[in-house]
Design an enzyme around this catalytic site. Structure first.
Site, short mmCIF file in Angstrom:
data_model
loop_
_atom_site.label_atom_id
_atom_site.label_comp_id
_atom_site.label_asym_id
_atom_site.label_seq_id
_atom_site.Cartn_x
_atom_site.Cartn_y
_atom_site.Cartn_z
N HIS A 1 25.74 18.48 -0.24
CA HIS A 1 26.09 18.16 1.14
C HIS A 1 24.93 17.39 1.79
O HIS A 1 23.77 17.61 1.43
CB HIS A 1 26.33 19.44 1.94
N SER B 1 33.04 20.92 5.97
CA SER B 1 31.59 21.12 5.92
C SER B 1 30.80 19.85 6.14
O SER B 1 29.66 19.90 6.62
CB SER B 1 31.21 21.74 4.57
#
Length: 269
Positions: A250, A44
């Site tokens: 993230h 990711s």
């Protein structure tokens, strides 16, 4: 403002699926002979989960036009670009689903992998939603996996990349320290927890750097580029607890454009 209900199960793992390639970007005629055949692999952090903008055909892989591989391809006039990175990927997924994008014609490969292999989701969940002691135990468990189990997984993955792309320059991009110290608006997210996560990130970086070097690959370390912009900073380039959950912890658009892309450029030019 982020809400506490997003803390439980933060950064839930996404189902890994075999990805489809992003469109190729043709080089102009003056630079075609030097243009790269570029393939981006990984999890990711490579796919761009967290940027909140994704290619419609990428499904649960959550590949983003704002992710550092796409930004690099767009800015370097590549001859071809295959975007194989997928949210939730571990090393086994790279070996099973992503290496088919590589060939003897591939000239550049980037990869970010390893965080999910040592339980990134479990660490974040334990540290954000649990006690200091629970966080400490989770980081210790992940660090033990990083030292004892991850090296062999990386060695095998890197060897498979070299076999599938014998003529490519391979750049391994690491992970940032996620957190900043000081005041923080996330309930129960103590400085101790944040520091322990950062210490785990340092250990992971050491392992990945060592194995990349052993494979003859370049290691591109983004930690200094993200410094001052982690979770709890006044100018965050990494999402805190978010909705949707999988974007939590993230890098956001700024993280990819202002930290990851310059880090990659420092190796490739």
């Amino acid at each position: 403002m982020r809400h506490a209900r997003y803390l439980i199960g933060a950064v839930a793992a996404c189902t890994v699926v075999s990805g489809t390639a992003a469109p190729a970007f043709a080089a102009d005629s003056d630079s075609a002979s030097a243009a790269e055949n570029y393939v981006a692999l990984g999890d990711s952090y490579a796919s761009g989960t967290g940027t909140r903008e994704y290619f419609e055909d990428s499904g649960s892989c959550l590949r983003s036009p704002k992710a550092y591989p796409q930004l690099w391809a767009d800015s370097h006039g590549v001859a071809s670009f295959e975007f194989a990175a997928c949210s939730g990927a571990v090393t086994d997924d790279v070996n099973a689903d992503q290496l088919g994008s590589l060939s003897a014609d591939t000239t550049l490969v980037t990869i970010s992998i390893g965080g999910n292999d040592i339980g990134f989701v479990d660490v974040i969940t334990s540290c954000v939603a649990g006690t200091d002691e629970g966080c400490d135990n989770a980081v210790n468990d992940a660090s033990e996996e990083a030292r004892n189990e991850l090296p062999a997984k990386l060695d095998s993955t890197y060897a498979n990349i070299r076999s599938a792309a014998p003529n490519a320059e391979v750049v391994v991009l690491g992970y940032p320290k996620i957190n900043e110290m000081g005041d923080c608006g996330i309930p129960f997210y103590s400085e101790y927890k944040r520091q322990r996560i950062n210490e785990g990130a340092d250990e992971l970086a050491s392992v990945i750097s060592e194995r990349a070097s052993a494979a003859g690959f370049s290691f591109a370390d983004p930690r200094s580029a993200f410094e001052g912009h982690g979770v709890c900073a006044s100018d965050e380039w990494i999402n805190g607890p978010s909705n949707p959950i999988q974007e939590s912890f993230h890098p956001d658009v700024d993280g990819h454009a202002n930290a990851y892309l310059p880090t990659l450029n420092s190796v490739t030019g």
